[in-house]
Design a protein around this motif. Structure first.
Motif, mmCIF file in Angstrom:
data_model
loop_
_atom_site.group_PDB
_atom_site.id
_atom_site.type_symbol
_atom_site.label_atom_id
_atom_site.label_comp_id
_atom_site.label_asym_id
_atom_site.label_seq_id
_atom_site.Cartn_x
_atom_site.Cartn_y
_atom_site.Cartn_z
ATOM 1 N N LYS A 71 86.763 -24.347 -70.709
ATOM 2 C CA LYS A 71 87.149 -22.973 -70.806
ATOM 3 C C LYS A 71 86.557 -22.382 -72.094
ATOM 4 O O LYS A 71 86.829 -22.992 -72.997
ATOM 5 C CB LYS A 71 88.719 -22.916 -70.631
ATOM 6 N N LYS A 72 85.985 -21.403 -72.135
ATOM 7 C CA LYS A 72 85.296 -20.760 -73.235
ATOM 8 C C LYS A 72 85.486 -19.420 -73.163
ATOM 9 O O LYS A 72 84.941 -18.606 -72.205
ATOM 10 C CB LYS A 72 83.750 -21.160 -73.333
ATOM 11 N N ASN A 73 86.137 -18.800 -74.171
ATOM 12 C CA ASN A 73 86.392 -17.196 -73.987
ATOM 13 C C ASN A 73 86.989 -16.605 -72.638
ATOM 14 O O ASN A 73 86.545 -15.739 -72.084
ATOM 15 C CB ASN A 73 85.198 -16.194 -74.226
ATOM 16 N N ASN A 74 88.034 -17.490 -72.286
ATOM 17 C CA ASN A 74 88.785 -16.927 -71.095
ATOM 18 C C ASN A 74 87.893 -17.299 -69.667
ATOM 19 O O ASN A 74 88.159 -16.490 -68.791
ATOM 20 C CB ASN A 74 89.274 -15.882 -71.239
ATOM 21 N N LYS A 75 86.718 -17.893 -69.848
ATOM 22 C CA LYS A 75 85.739 -18.102 -68.741
ATOM 23 C C LYS A 75 85.648 -19.517 -68.552
ATOM 24 O O LYS A 75 85.779 -20.365 -69.326
ATOM 25 C CB LYS A 75 84.544 -17.493 -69.094
ATOM 26 N N LEU A 76 85.355 -19.756 -67.247
ATOM 27 C CA LEU A 76 85.167 -21.400 -66.654
ATOM 28 C C LEU A 76 83.796 -21.471 -66.795
ATOM 29 O O LEU A 76 83.120 -20.941 -66.048
ATOM 30 C CB LEU A 76 85.777 -21.229 -65.328
ATOM 31 N N ILE A 77 83.394 -22.341 -67.664
ATOM 32 C CA ILE A 77 81.849 -22.686 -68.029
ATOM 33 C C ILE A 77 81.558 -24.078 -67.173
ATOM 34 O O ILE A 77 82.433 -25.128 -67.635
ATOM 35 C CB ILE A 77 81.680 -22.444 -69.382
#
Length: 193
Positions: A83-89
């Motif tokens: 999880k990075k900046n509220n995104k699933l990466i």
């Protein structure tokens, strides 16, 4: 189709590939997003993802329904996601994973309810490629109605054929209107009407 599938909305399109493409665009799939799909499907599913300039991410299937295996999907996502900046990466590619296309291959219901639970856990959007599933039900519910939207095809090799054509079914009126707008030249009001 609306009446038969008991869906609130049905939008006719030129073919199944276009229907999946417009549906992906309508749910917000962007360039370089990753979209999960089963490793066993017709090429149109992956082509529609590529038409969005997004990246197909093939996921292992199970041998009961030939659809994505929910257990393997969960294990795979645990392994690759950060999880990075509220995104699933995807930590291996650096791209955001935003959606999953569940395919009901040969009209056989995939494990859609379990897939929905996995997608909900990771906040991944889910749609259905029910291209071959006209007349296929799971628990008295027509396939294509278990997610945000589903696509049914009328290509020459389908159960009901018109030689071509497809329909997106959805309970979501706003999504249906957006799909209809995009599929009819996306015309907007203009003073030169």
């Amino acid at each position: 189709i609306k009446k038969f599938t008991k869906s609130n909305n049905a939008v006719a399109l030129v073919n199944g590939t276009s229907a999946i493409h417009i549906l992906l665009k309508s749910i917000g799939i962007r360039e370089n997003d990753e979209v999960l799909l089963p490793s066993l499907t017709f090429v149109a599913t992956a082509n529609a993802i590529k038409y969005c300039n997004a990246i197909p991410n093939f996921v292992d299937i199970e041998d009961k329904t030939y659809g994505i295996c929910p257990l393997k999907l969960d294990k795979y996502l645990k392994k690759i996601l950060i999880k990075k900046n509220n995104k699933l990466i995807n930590k291996f590619t650096g791209r955001e994973i935003r959606a999953l296309i569940a395919v009901h291959l040969f009209g056989i219901p995939c494990q859609i309810q379990k897939l929905k639970r996995v997608c909900k856990k990771y906040k991944i959007k889910i749609i259905e490629d029910a291209a071959e599933a006209i007349g296929s039900f799971l628990m008295k519910k027509h396939l294509g109605n278990f997610s945000e939207a589903g696509v049914i095809s009328f290509n020459g090799n389908k159960t009901i054929t018109c030689g071509g054509g497809a329909v997106v079914i959805t309970k979501n009126k706003i999504l249906a209107n957006k799909i209809k707008h995009l599929s009819t030249t996306a015309k907007v009001p203009h003073p030169w009407e």
